[in-house]
Design a protein around this motif. Structure first.
Motif, mmCIF file in Angstrom:
data_model
loop_
_atom_site.group_PDB
_atom_site.id
_atom_site.type_symbol
_atom_site.label_atom_id
_atom_site.label_comp_id
_atom_site.label_asym_id
_atom_site.label_seq_id
_atom_site.Cartn_x
_atom_site.Cartn_y
_atom_site.Cartn_z
ATOM 1 N N SER A 1 0.848 -1.195 0.000
ATOM 2 C CA SER A 1 0.000 0.000 0.000
ATOM 3 C C SER A 1 0.884 1.247 0.000
ATOM 4 N N ALA A 2 0.313 2.391 -0.347
ATOM 5 C CA ALA A 2 1.070 3.641 -0.366
ATOM 6 C C ALA A 2 1.632 3.960 1.013
ATOM 7 N N ASP A 3 0.861 3.712 2.067
ATOM 8 C CA ASP A 3 1.341 3.995 3.418
ATOM 9 C C ASP A 3 2.491 3.087 3.802
ATOM 10 N N GLU A 4 2.441 1.823 3.399
ATOM 11 C CA GLU A 4 3.543 0.901 3.695
ATOM 12 C C GLU A 4 4.807 1.321 2.952
ATOM 13 N N ARG A 5 4.651 1.751 1.692
ATOM 14 C CA ARG A 5 5.817 2.206 0.932
ATOM 15 C C ARG A 5 6.431 3.449 1.563
ATOM 16 N N LEU A 6 5.581 4.391 1.935
ATOM 17 C CA LEU A 6 6.093 5.637 2.489
ATOM 18 C C LEU A 6 6.767 5.405 3.838
ATOM 19 N N ALA A 7 6.175 4.570 4.687
ATOM 20 C CA ALA A 7 6.803 4.252 5.973
ATOM 21 C C ALA A 7 8.174 3.616 5.755
ATOM 22 N N PHE A 8 8.258 2.701 4.807
ATOM 23 C CA PHE A 8 9.526 2.051 4.470
ATOM 24 C C PHE A 8 10.581 3.075 4.071
ATOM 25 N N LEU A 9 10.224 4.009 3.217
ATOM 26 C CA LEU A 9 11.180 5.004 2.717
ATOM 27 C C LEU A 9 11.630 5.952 3.823
ATOM 28 N N ILE A 10 10.716 6.349 4.701
ATOM 29 C CA ILE A 10 11.094 7.226 5.813
ATOM 30 C C ILE A 10 12.062 6.499 6.736
ATOM 31 N N ASN A 11 11.758 5.251 7.071
ATOM 32 C CA ASN A 11 12.652 4.470 7.933
ATOM 33 C C ASN A 11 14.025 4.295 7.286
#
Length: 271
Positions: free
Chosen positions: A79-89
């Protein structure tokens, strides 16, 4: 029951990509952050124990190796939220790695740059199948992808400096991302050392000047910097802000000086 279990096992063998597509476990990153990131006295910002991260370098490397092993095809299934969380981490984790490359005699992350490139332009890690820099992650994968449109990422990605928003003491997670980003926004805007209300203006971090286009692109209807700040008028310190004046542009917005000193829990040691 046995037949159903057999079907599941056969699908797992036939479709290995479906098994591998799950986002990596960010629990190890949370454990490292809880161990080595400390809240300041007011709780609005944090400092980092880089000596502690240096001692736990093996655990940090193991976590980042898991992120580096993620393929682009698996990433695109999330999902978009999972991708964004991954990139921030990933951004925050590799920022720690960059700082450790100059620790313990580092006074500012900017000191890791050179004549021809900033520290954020150094390509020193692999992510999604390519060698990347921190700029590649922030400006290419997060801001430049056109898939997120999320200005609050500027309160989440951490540049290892006193002037930047707090490094959160937990990993970002897809199923909690909205809650976490909103909390980061409110914490940062409520930090009077970085954003404050004066008698005749609102004085804010230069982040709002550098990334003005992100804050004025219509997120939640905000088409001006004043309109974005008006969304968080109740968070801007103890003084009451005239919400309507701010949104209408009648209350001037001024920019403070950014503090590029390292956000270290202890001063750097001279070698």
């Amino acid at each position: 029951m046995v037949r159903s279990l057999l079907v599941v096992l056969l699908l797992a063998v036939a479709l290995p990509g479906a098994v591998l597509a799950a986002p990596p476990d960010h629990t190890p990153w949370t454990a490292l952050l809880e161990a080595h990131v400390r809240p300041t006295g007011d709780g609005a910002s944090t400092v980092v124990d880089y000596d502690g991260f240096a001692r736990d370098r093996l655990a940090l490397n193991r976590y980042l190796d898991r992120l580096s092993a993620v393929t682009r095809s698996d990433f695109d299934r999330w999902s978009a939220d999972e991708r964004l969380a991954f990139l921030i981490n990933a951004y925050n984790g590799y920022t720690i790695v960059l700082v450790l490359s100059g620790w313990p005699d580092l006074k500012s992350i900017k000191d890791l740059g050179g004549w021809l490139r900033t520290p954020w332009e150094k390509r020193f890690f692999r992510l999604l199948g390519e060698r990347r820099s921190l700029d590649d992650v922030e400006h290419g994968l997060i801001r430049g992808s056109g898939r997120y449109g999320e200005p609050r990422i500027h309160f989440a990605v951490n540049c290892a400096s006193i002037g930047c928003p707090a490094l959160r003491r937990e990993a970002y997670l897809g199923d909690r991302l909205e809650e976490q980003l909103e909390d980061q926004a409110r914490r940062f805007l409520g930090d009077e050392s970085r954003n404050r209300v004066t008698d005749d203006a609102v004085a804010v971090s230069p982040l709002f000047k550098w990334y003005r286009e992100d804050f004025t692109a219509g997120w939640r209807g905000a088409d001006s910097l004043g309109a974005f700040l008006a969304l968080y008028a109740d968070a801007l310190g103890p003084r009451r802000v005239n919400h309507m004046a701010l949104e209408a542009g009648d209350l001037p917005v001024r920019f403070l000086t950014y503090d590029w000193r390292l956000n270290s829990a202890s001063p750097p040691r001279e070698r």
